[in-house]
Every structure is written in C-alpha cells, then in structure tokens.
Write a protein that holds these residues in place. Structure first.
Motif, PDB file in Angstrom:
ATOM      1  N   ARG A   1       0.841  -1.205   0.000  1.00 22.12           N
ATOM      2  CA  ARG A   1       0.000   0.000   0.000  1.00 22.12           C
ATOM      3  C   ARG A   1       0.878   1.258   0.000  1.00 22.12           C
ATOM      4  NH1 ARG A   1      -4.842   1.095  -1.765  1.00 22.12           N
ATOM      5  NH2 ARG A   1      -5.059  -1.132  -1.343  1.00 22.12           N
TER       6      ARG A   1
ATOM      7  N   HIS B   1       2.091   1.799  -3.459  1.00 17.59           N
ATOM      8  CA  HIS B   1       0.984   2.333  -4.278  1.00 17.59           C
ATOM      9  C   HIS B   1       0.865   3.845  -4.088  1.00 17.59           C
ATOM     10  CE1 HIS B   1      -3.145   3.169  -5.618  1.00 17.59           C
ATOM     11  NE2 HIS B   1      -3.469   3.491  -4.380  1.00 17.59           N
TER      12      HIS B   1
ATOM     13  N   HIS C   1      -3.862  10.027   0.288  1.00 16.77           N
ATOM     14  CA  HIS C   1      -5.220   9.601  -0.075  1.00 16.77           C
ATOM     15  C   HIS C   1      -5.653   8.282   0.563  1.00 16.77           C
ATOM     16  CE1 HIS C   1      -3.441   6.856  -3.061  1.00 16.77           C
ATOM     17  NE2 HIS C   1      -4.641   6.334  -3.225  1.00 16.77           N
ATOM     18  N   ASP C   2      -4.718   7.348   0.749  1.00 18.19           N
ATOM     19  CA  ASP C   2      -5.069   6.052   1.358  1.00 18.19           C
ATOM     20  C   ASP C   2      -4.512   5.913   2.775  1.00 18.19           C
ATOM     21  OD1 ASP C   2      -6.645   4.910  -0.657  1.00 18.19           O
ATOM     22  OD2 ASP C   2      -4.972   3.887  -1.632  1.00 18.19           O
TER      23      ASP C   2
ATOM     24  N   HIS D   1     -11.910  10.489  -3.544  1.00 16.26           N
ATOM     25  CA  HIS D   1     -11.007   9.739  -4.435  1.00 16.26           C
ATOM     26  C   HIS D   1     -11.568   8.378  -4.850  1.00 16.26           C
ATOM     27  CE1 HIS D   1      -9.200   7.285  -1.077  1.00 16.26           C
ATOM     28  NE2 HIS D   1      -8.951   6.443  -2.054  1.00 16.26           N
TER      29      HIS D   1
ATOM     30  N   ASP E   1      -5.041   7.590  -9.011  1.00 13.78           N
ATOM     31  CA  ASP E   1      -5.273   6.365  -8.245  1.00 13.78           C
ATOM     32  C   ASP E   1      -5.639   5.209  -9.177  1.00 13.78           C
ATOM     33  OD1 ASP E   1      -5.615   4.867  -5.866  1.00 13.78           O
ATOM     34  OD2 ASP E   1      -7.752   5.332  -5.801  1.00 13.78           O
TER      35      ASP E   1
ATOM     36  N   ARG F   1      -1.071  -0.600 -11.513  1.00 15.67           N
ATOM     37  CA  ARG F   1      -2.398  -1.167 -11.779  1.00 15.67           C
ATOM     38  C   ARG F   1      -2.361  -2.129 -12.953  1.00 15.67           C
ATOM     39  NH1 ARG F   1      -5.413  -0.158  -7.248  1.00 15.67           N
ATOM     40  NH2 ARG F   1      -5.920   2.039  -6.976  1.00 15.67           N
TER      41      ARG F   1
HETATM   42 FE    FE Z   1      -5.393   4.354  -3.733  1.00 12.56          FE
END
Ligand code: FE
Ligand code: GDP
Ligand code: FE
Ligand code: FE
Length: 196
Positions: free
Chosen positions: A27, A30, A59-60, A118, A136, A142
């Motif tokens: 994560r 990412h 954001h995460d 988001h 994202d 991805r």
């Molecule tokens: Fe994300």
C-alpha cells in the motif's frame, strides 16, 4: 518535488515516515506511485504540484485502519448515518480525510475534498480532485482490462478519464451486486452521459 509546510506541518520526508508506519509495504508503494502519477497529471492540467503531491501521498492514509476507528469518527463528528451502511471501501476516503486532517495536520479543504472523493468521485470535482481520482486508477502498478484505454483517455482529456473510470466502476459494482454509495451514482449522472 521540493516543498514545504504549506499544506501540512510536516516535511515530505516526515510525511513519508508517517505513511510507512501506517501502511503495509504494498500500500505504501501504491501511494508513492499515485503521488508521482498525480504530479505528472498536475503538470499537464495546470494543477498545483505540491497539492497533488500531498493529496497523492495522503489519499489512502486510513486504508488499513480497523472498522472501529471509522465508526468512532462517524459518531464523534456526527457524519451522515448512512455511512454506517458501507465499509472500508467508502470509509477510508470519506472518513479517512478526517484522520488526515486530525493526525497529519492537513487543513486545506480542497486537498481534503480530493481525498474524500477519491473512491466515489463527485458530481462537481475540482481539477485537483479529478487528478487524484485518475492517478489512483491509472498509476503504473495497476493492471486490469481497460487500463490502457483509461490511460489514453486521461491523457487526451481529464474529464473523459473521469467519465470512463466512473462508468467502469459503476458497471463492475452493479454486475457484482455490490452496494452503490449514492455519491457514486451522482458522479455517474454528472459525468457519464456528458461524455458518451
Ligand atoms: Fe489508492
Ligand atoms: P484503492 O484504495 O487504491 O484500492 O482504490 P479506491 O479507493 O479508488 O477504491 C477502493 C474500492 O472501492 C474499489 O474496489 C472500488 O471498486 C470500490 N468502490 C468504488 N465506489 C464504490 C461504491 O459506490 N460502493 C462500493 N461498495 N464500493 C465502491
Ligand atoms: Fe483508496
Ligand atoms: Fe480510485
């Protein structure tokens, strides 16, 4: 990208260290890729680079928090009770932005809104929110059918990218019988018919 302390009371390095503690390695990586992708899109679409960096990195932030933490924030801040019908997928952005504000010290509401939106998008999104929503989705880690199309559309026109992602996500949710957060439907109605 150099900054800072404009949008939060931490240097980029200090923020990175906080994220490393809060997130598992996959994560965390990412988040670094989303930051770089957001900066790239921000350059292309004339968005503040430091805001794109902070939004991408944060954001995460809350993604790996237990459900109890989100439920506590929803109650303490008297956020909409309808949130309780959803789960981490919706909470980590909408409620996670409150943790970004309170724990990391990000006060800028445009950045916080970009984080809130988001996952679901919104009927009206600032260019910064659109950049984060797309970064994202298309960051280099991805891999899903339609990704190359998503990247091409985003390169051609940011709004076209937003519409493409929104249509694909809504289709996926509906095909799999997942609950659709009302804001996701608002995003669909505002963006998808306009670009078809
Ligand atoms: Fe994300
Ligand atoms: P990530 O945090 O980087 O993995 O990505 P996102 O925050 O964009 O998305 C998290 C998950 O939420 C994805 O699996 C999306 O498909 C899902 N999601 C997006 N909108 C909705 C919605 O309205 N309802 C539900 N249940 N899930 C959604
Ligand atoms: Fe997310
Ligand atoms: Fe997303």
């Amino acid at each position: 990208i150099k900054y800072q302390k404009h949008y939060l009371p931490l240097t980029r390095i200090e923020l990175i260290n906080r994220l490393k503690e809060a997130l598992k390695p996959a994560r965390f990586n990412h988040v670094l890729r989303v930051e770089q992708t957001a900066i790239k899109l921000a350059k292309k679409y004339d968005v503040d680079l430091e805001a794109a960096s902070v939004a991408g990195l944060c954001h995460d932030y809350a993604k790996q928090r237990p459900d109890e933490d989100f439920i506590a924030v929803i109650k303490a801040k008297k956020l909409s009770k309808e949130l309780l019908d959803y789960g981490n997928a919706i909470w980590h952005g909408v409620v996670g932005a409150e943790l970004v504000k309170d724990e990391l010290g990000v006060q800028n509401e445009e950045i916080l809104d970009a984080i809130r939106e988001h996952t679901t998008g919104a009927a009206y999104m600032t260019p910064l929110a659109q950049v984060l929503y797309m970064a994202d989705y298309i960051e280099p880690g991805r891999d899903f059918p339609g990704l190359e199309k998503a990247r091409q559309f985003t390169e051609t026109n940011l709004g076209l990218g937003v519409a493409f992602q929104t249509q694909a996500t809504l289709t996926y949710l509906a095909e799999n019988g997942k609950p659709i957060y009302p804001k996701t439907l608002e995003t669909y109605n505002a963006w998808v018919p306009k670009y078809r």
